[in-house]
Design an enzyme around this catalytic site. Structure first.
Site, mmCIF file in Angstrom:
data_model
loop_
_atom_site.group_PDB
_atom_site.id
_atom_site.type_symbol
_atom_site.label_atom_id
_atom_site.label_comp_id
_atom_site.label_asym_id
_atom_site.label_seq_id
_atom_site.Cartn_x
_atom_site.Cartn_y
_atom_site.Cartn_z
ATOM 1 N N ARG A 1 39.266 42.900 50.962
ATOM 2 C CA ARG A 1 38.219 43.809 51.412
ATOM 3 C C ARG A 1 37.011 43.045 51.944
ATOM 4 O O ARG A 1 36.698 41.957 51.473
ATOM 5 C CB ARG A 1 37.746 44.709 50.267
ATOM 6 C CG ARG A 1 38.725 45.779 49.854
ATOM 7 C CD ARG A 1 38.058 46.871 49.027
ATOM 8 N NE ARG A 1 37.249 46.345 47.941
ATOM 9 C CZ ARG A 1 35.931 46.533 47.833
ATOM 10 N NH1 ARG A 1 35.273 47.216 48.744
ATOM 11 N NH2 ARG A 1 35.267 46.041 46.804
ATOM 12 N N ASN B 1 35.415 36.083 50.720
ATOM 13 C CA ASN B 1 36.705 35.625 51.236
ATOM 14 C C ASN B 1 36.559 34.596 52.351
ATOM 15 O O ASN B 1 37.458 33.791 52.586
ATOM 16 C CB ASN B 1 37.529 36.816 51.743
ATOM 17 C CG ASN B 1 38.172 37.593 50.613
ATOM 18 O OD1 ASN B 1 38.929 37.047 49.830
ATOM 19 N ND2 ASN B 1 37.844 38.880 50.523
ATOM 20 N N ARG C 1 43.458 47.382 57.237
ATOM 21 C CA ARG C 1 43.408 48.150 55.999
ATOM 22 C C ARG C 1 42.555 49.389 56.254
ATOM 23 O O ARG C 1 41.432 49.286 56.755
ATOM 24 C CB ARG C 1 42.805 47.298 54.884
ATOM 25 C CG ARG C 1 42.791 47.950 53.513
ATOM 26 C CD ARG C 1 42.433 46.922 52.457
ATOM 27 N NE ARG C 1 42.308 47.527 51.133
ATOM 28 C CZ ARG C 1 42.119 46.827 50.014
ATOM 29 N NH1 ARG C 1 42.027 45.502 50.081
ATOM 30 N NH2 ARG C 1 42.027 47.445 48.851
ATOM 31 N N GLN D 1 46.488 37.634 45.027
ATOM 32 C CA GLN D 1 45.055 37.873 45.077
ATOM 33 C C GLN D 1 44.365 36.767 45.884
ATOM 34 O O GLN D 1 44.672 35.585 45.714
ATOM 35 C CB GLN D 1 44.471 37.908 43.662
ATOM 36 C CG GLN D 1 45.136 38.936 42.758
ATOM 37 C CD GLN D 1 44.727 40.368 43.052
ATOM 38 O OE1 GLN D 1 44.523 40.735 44.194
ATOM 39 N NE2 GLN D 1 44.614 41.174 42.017
ATOM 40 N N ARG E 1 44.793 31.697 8.487
ATOM 41 C CA ARG E 1 44.269 31.232 9.781
ATOM 42 C C ARG E 1 45.032 29.991 10.247
ATOM 43 O O ARG E 1 44.992 28.941 9.597
ATOM 44 C CB ARG E 1 42.789 30.911 9.653
ATOM 45 C CG ARG E 1 42.089 30.599 10.973
ATOM 46 C CD ARG E 1 40.630 30.229 10.721
ATOM 47 N NE ARG E 1 39.914 30.047 11.962
ATOM 48 C CZ ARG E 1 39.210 31.003 12.581
ATOM 49 N NH1 ARG E 1 39.155 32.207 12.051
ATOM 50 N NH2 ARG E 1 38.574 30.748 13.703
#
Length: 386
Positions: free
Chosen positions: A11, A21, A73, A104, A158
């Protein structure tokens, strides 16, 4: 198995980091890291970038690959509220494929090796979906009313960190599923799901400014590690035009040709000599200017008019009694590609040909003729002096 495609949604309307980007991350726009990894993966037949951003489109046009296709898009799938699935489903309606790899654009540490291994693992399985994950060794608690309760361990028992298996976290790098599963469930993950475990450095996606800072620190550490592997470099070779120069051709009123070299690069050659590393100019051109510059900088080899640079470097290696793995080379254009693939350490200027940016181990922040050679040299010599 059928056609495998990669889809990278991007986007334009990033709020926390404007135009992230396209923002330069270690010599490349951020989105280029994931795009180039996908292009290099042999299992991926086509790489689609779905974007509404003009700057993103312009940036991607510098990548010369037949595998890459930039698609529009729609505004409906590019809003702040729109899901990634909406972009996937929009893409699926208009494109034929069998398997989709959702990647991504905010994961700069993704590699083609990870994509290749993950797709092979998926193809060999009966799974419907695959998710990339990172293993985290943290103790998780859940809040209920006024108290908290452990979810993944017993406090009275633990475990020590080395004995604790931890838990798996989606790192958001990539997802794999089938076209039919995506369209039937309208989700990137469904049915039998398997994992592909990635290294710790891939945990951080770049969504906020702090993520950018963290990822820069990780990348710097990776570069240091890369430099530590270069102790065995015995020969440094460089192209001329577009590397030692800015590729410009300058002429006087009398028609005399000149080239512009960078003095910082010259100092870098001197530093190599001080570290007893042999130096070589390997160029397809044949000019007095290059010979004179090479002599002034005291290059050990000045090889001009070379059409096959790899064979020439092999000859020099034989003379010096070394192997190609002990050679560092920086080049920029397609006639350097073969040599860049074969040497022990390869580098390119930030404005090199897209093919070479894909294969080089190190992409300089500097352009050709603007100190890229010095930058590449210091990556080697700084480790030698530590």
């Amino acid at each position: 198995m059928g056609k495998i495609v990669a889809l990278i949604p991007a986007r334009a309307g990033s709020k926390s980091i404007p135009n992230k980007n396209c923002k330069t991350f270690f010599g490349k726009p951020l989105i280029h890291w994931s795009v180039l990894a996908a292009i290099k993966c042999r299992y991926i037949d086509k790489v689609f970038v779905s974007t509404d951003g003009r700057l993103i489109k312009d940036s991607l046009r510098s990548i010369k690959s037949k595998k890459l296709k930039i698609i529009n898009r729609s505004p409906e799938t590019a809003t702040d509220e729109a899901s990634t699935e909406s972009a996937m489903l929009e893409f699926s309606k208009s494109t034929k494929f069998k398997i989709i790899v959702l990647i991504q654009s905010t994961s700069p540490h993704i590699s083609y090796e990870d994509l290749t291994n993950a797709i092979k693992y998926y193809k060999d399985s009966d799974a419907i979906s695959l998710v990339s994950v990172v293993r985290q060794k943290r103790f998780i608690w859940e809040s209920k009313n006024d108290y908290i309760y452990p979810l993944n361990y017993e406090p009275s028992l633990r475990p020590r960190r080395q004995n604790f298996k931890g838990y798996l976290v989606e790192n958001g790098a990539f997802y794999i599923t089938s076209k039919s599963a995506l369209e039937n469930t309208k989700c990137r993950i469904s049915g039998k799901t398997i994992k592909y475990e990635m290294s710790d450095k891939t945990y951080y996606e770049i969504d906020e400014e702090i993520d950018w800072i963290v990822n820069e620190a990780i990348m710097k550490n990776e570069i240091i590690k890369l430099g530590e592997k270069k102790f065995s470099i015995k020969l440094f070779a460089t192209d001329v035009d577009g590397v030692l120069t800015d590729s410009g051709m300058y002429y006087s009123e009398n028609g005399d040709e000149s080239k512009k070299f960078n003095t910082r690069d010259g100092k870098g050659i001197e530093i190599l000599r001080e570290n007893k590393i042999k130096t070589a100019i390997i160029t397809s051109e044949n000019t007095k200017l290059v010979y004179q510059r090479g002599k002034k900088l005291k290059f050990d080899y000045i090889e001009q008019g070379i059409n096959n640079k790899l064979e020439k470097v092999k000859e020099i290696c034989k003379t010096e009694g070394i192997g190609l793995h002990q050679v560092a080379f920086i080049g920029d254009d397609v006639n350097d590609t073969e040599l860049l693939k074969e040497v022990g350490f390869s580098g390119v200027p930030s404005d090199a040909h897209a093919i070479n940016i894909q294969i080089a181990e190190y992409v300089c922040k500097s352009k050709g003729g603007h100190g890229c050679v010095r930058e590449f040299i210091e990556l080697i010599t700084n480790q030698l002096s530590n």
